[in-house]
Design an enzyme around this catalytic site. Structure first.
Site, mmCIF file in Angstrom:
data_model
loop_
_atom_site.group_PDB
_atom_site.id
_atom_site.type_symbol
_atom_site.label_atom_id
_atom_site.label_comp_id
_atom_site.label_asym_id
_atom_site.label_seq_id
_atom_site.Cartn_x
_atom_site.Cartn_y
_atom_site.Cartn_z
ATOM 1 C CG ASP A 110 0.777 -11.681 6.267
ATOM 2 O OD1 ASP A 110 0.298 -10.522 6.296
ATOM 3 O OD2 ASP A 110 1.968 -11.912 5.995
ATOM 4 C CB CYS A 159 9.137 11.538 -4.282
ATOM 5 S SG CYS A 159 9.123 9.751 -4.498
ATOM 6 C CB CYS A 219 15.110 12.227 -0.301
ATOM 7 S SG CYS A 219 14.823 11.858 -2.043
ATOM 8 C CB CYS A 268 0.348 -4.420 5.651
ATOM 9 S SG CYS A 268 -0.839 -4.842 4.350
ATOM 10 C CB CYS A 318 9.335 8.112 2.165
ATOM 11 S SG CYS A 318 10.717 8.989 1.452
ATOM 12 C CD GLN A 357 6.527 -8.989 5.032
ATOM 13 O OE1 GLN A 357 6.712 -7.785 4.876
ATOM 14 N NE2 GLN A 357 5.382 -9.475 5.480
ATOM 15 C CB CYS A 381 15.512 6.297 -4.312
ATOM 16 S SG CYS A 381 14.200 5.544 -3.288
ATOM 17 C CD GLU A 424 -1.298 -16.893 -2.087
ATOM 18 O OE1 GLU A 424 -1.793 -16.170 -2.981
ATOM 19 O OE2 GLU A 424 -1.092 -16.502 -0.924
ATOM 20 C CE1 TYR A 430 -6.676 -13.662 2.124
ATOM 21 C CE2 TYR A 430 -6.551 -14.185 4.456
ATOM 22 C CZ TYR A 430 -7.278 -13.784 3.359
ATOM 23 O OH TYR A 430 -8.631 -13.498 3.497
#
Length: 414
Positions: free
Chosen positions: A335, A13, A7, A362, A16, A234, A110, A284, A263
């Site tokens: 989660d 940026c 990229c 995560c 990533c 996701q 991108c 939730e 969650y």
């Protein structure tokens, strides 16, 4: 080990940060990081660490991307050396430069999304400039243009473009409706959404449908999910299936389980595991997500899932009441957001005493913190499965299996 980033915006940026590492070394580093964090922060040294699950496509994998408008464009060193001057009243659209929330990189490409997304970005940027209306600024909280959100449904072909502005403008709406669907026949849903929130977050308060349907549909496995502009889903569709398959594999379900899904969001995990269990009760705190979860059950003709609206730290506080209402859980699936669980929620899980816990995270650091508390007296950490969802970034998803010390020993080699 090192490779040339593909990229052109890589060095400015923040989208990533690992593109200059070849992919094999990226996933090796992530796997080692997960193990180190669980040992160093969680204090664990006796569990099965499974090899990381890599992705099949390292580029163009994201099904959703949010781009920000800004009045100020980030200038890289080459542009500065050429004598280019900062612009402070422009119409720029892209990703925030590393460490800067007011300036954006005026993206030309991108590689995390499909190429057509960049083409749409360029068209929306041009239309914004031609409109004459200013870009919203977080400095004085004035202006019109705020965000561009694009969703690409990988398994169905549905395609949502959501342009988020400060308020609704009929003339701008007509311009967008006239220009974008004809130029991009991929679009199945074109929204103009508004938000008066001062937070720099692309969350819509009100949606105006300009073209097509108000929602899009995506499939995970054999299940269909309806996704609205604000829905959480996701971001890597293909890897989400592998992630949820890991949850099922870890849980070793026999069809008789009563499952709590904490969650639960729009009910993706609940629905994905529904045919393997007796009942799923999802919890939730976001009302729109609970509504989406209920709608997704109807869409898939699922009758053994129910969803509860409420803050977990409050909703689970009265353990006896919860068990009376929904039955004692055999399995709890967790989660949580990146911040992990509230201490009261962790205690509630201990009070509910499920035989097994499958924890999806995560954030390995908050996972290690929460697992440490759960495993102080009542649970053993059996195995860990890292799943790479986001190549070229430092993010990693992790699935952990915990078994009650009073439950039969699980075969960690299964």
């Amino acid at each position: 080990m090192f490779t040339e980033p593909k990229c052109k915006h890589f060095y400015e940026c923040g989208g990533c940060s690992l593109q200059h590492f070849d992919y094999k070394n990226q996933i090796k580093a992530k796997e080692e990081q997960v193990f180190d964090i669980l040992k160093r922060i969680g204090g664990f040294d006796s569990f099965q660490m499974l090899p990381i699950i890599p992705v099949s496509h390292v580029f163009h994998y994201r099904n959703k991307m949010e781009f920000s408008f800004s009045r100020e464009r980030w200038l890289n060193s080459e542009e500065i050396n050429r004598g280019e001057k900062p612009e402070r009243d422009g119409h720029f659209l892209g990703m925030h430069a590393k460490g800067f929330y007011e300036k954006v990189i005026n993206l030309q490409e991108c590689l995390l999304v499909e190429p057509v997304v960049t083409e749409i970005l360029e068209s929306v940027r041009t239309l914004a400039k031609e409109s004459g209306l200013p870009v919203y600024s977080t400095r004085d909280h004035s202006g019109f243009w705020r965000f561009l959100v694009v969703r690409v449904c990988k398994n169905t072909g549905d395609f949502m473009v959501n342009i988020v502005t400060w308020d609704y403008n009929k003339n701008i709406a007509e311009m967008l409706k006239k220009e974008l669907p004809g130029k991009f026949p991929h679009i199945t849903s074109l929204l103009m959404s508004t938000t008066t929130s001062k937070a720099n977050v692309a969350f819509s308060e009100k949606e105006h449908l300009l073209f097509g349907r108000k929602t899009v549909f995506e499939k995970l496995g054999k299940y269909r999910f309806e996704i609205s502009g604000n829905s959480f889903f996701q971001t890597n569709t293909k890897q989400a299936e592998r992630l949820y398959d890991t949850v099922i594999d870890f849980a070793e379900l026999d069809g008789n389980e009563n499952v709590y899904d904490l969650y639960c969001g729009a009910g993706t995990i609940s629905i994905y595991i529904s045919e393997h269990v007796k009942q799923v009760v999802g919890f939730e705190s976001v009302s729109s997500a609970v509504a989406d979860a209920g709608n997704n059950c109807k869409l898939n003709h699922i009758t053994n899932c129910r969803f509860v609206l409420g803050d977990l730290k409050d909703e689970l506080r009265d353990t006896e009441k919860i068990i009376t209402q929904y039955g004692k859980p055999d399995l709890i699936i967790i989660d949580p957001p990146r911040s992990g669980m509230h201490p009261k929620t962790v205690q509630a899980i201990l009070d509910l005493k499920p035989k097994k816990i499958v924890h999806v995270s995560c954030n390995p650091a908050t996972l290690a913190r929460d697992l440490n508390v759960l495993c102080q007296t009542d649970y053993n950490l059996i195995k860990i499965q890292p799943v790479d969802m986001f190549p070229h970034t430092a993010h990693i998803e992790v699935v952990a299996l915990l078994s009650s010390i009073n439950h039969k020993k699980i075969n960690i080699n299964s």
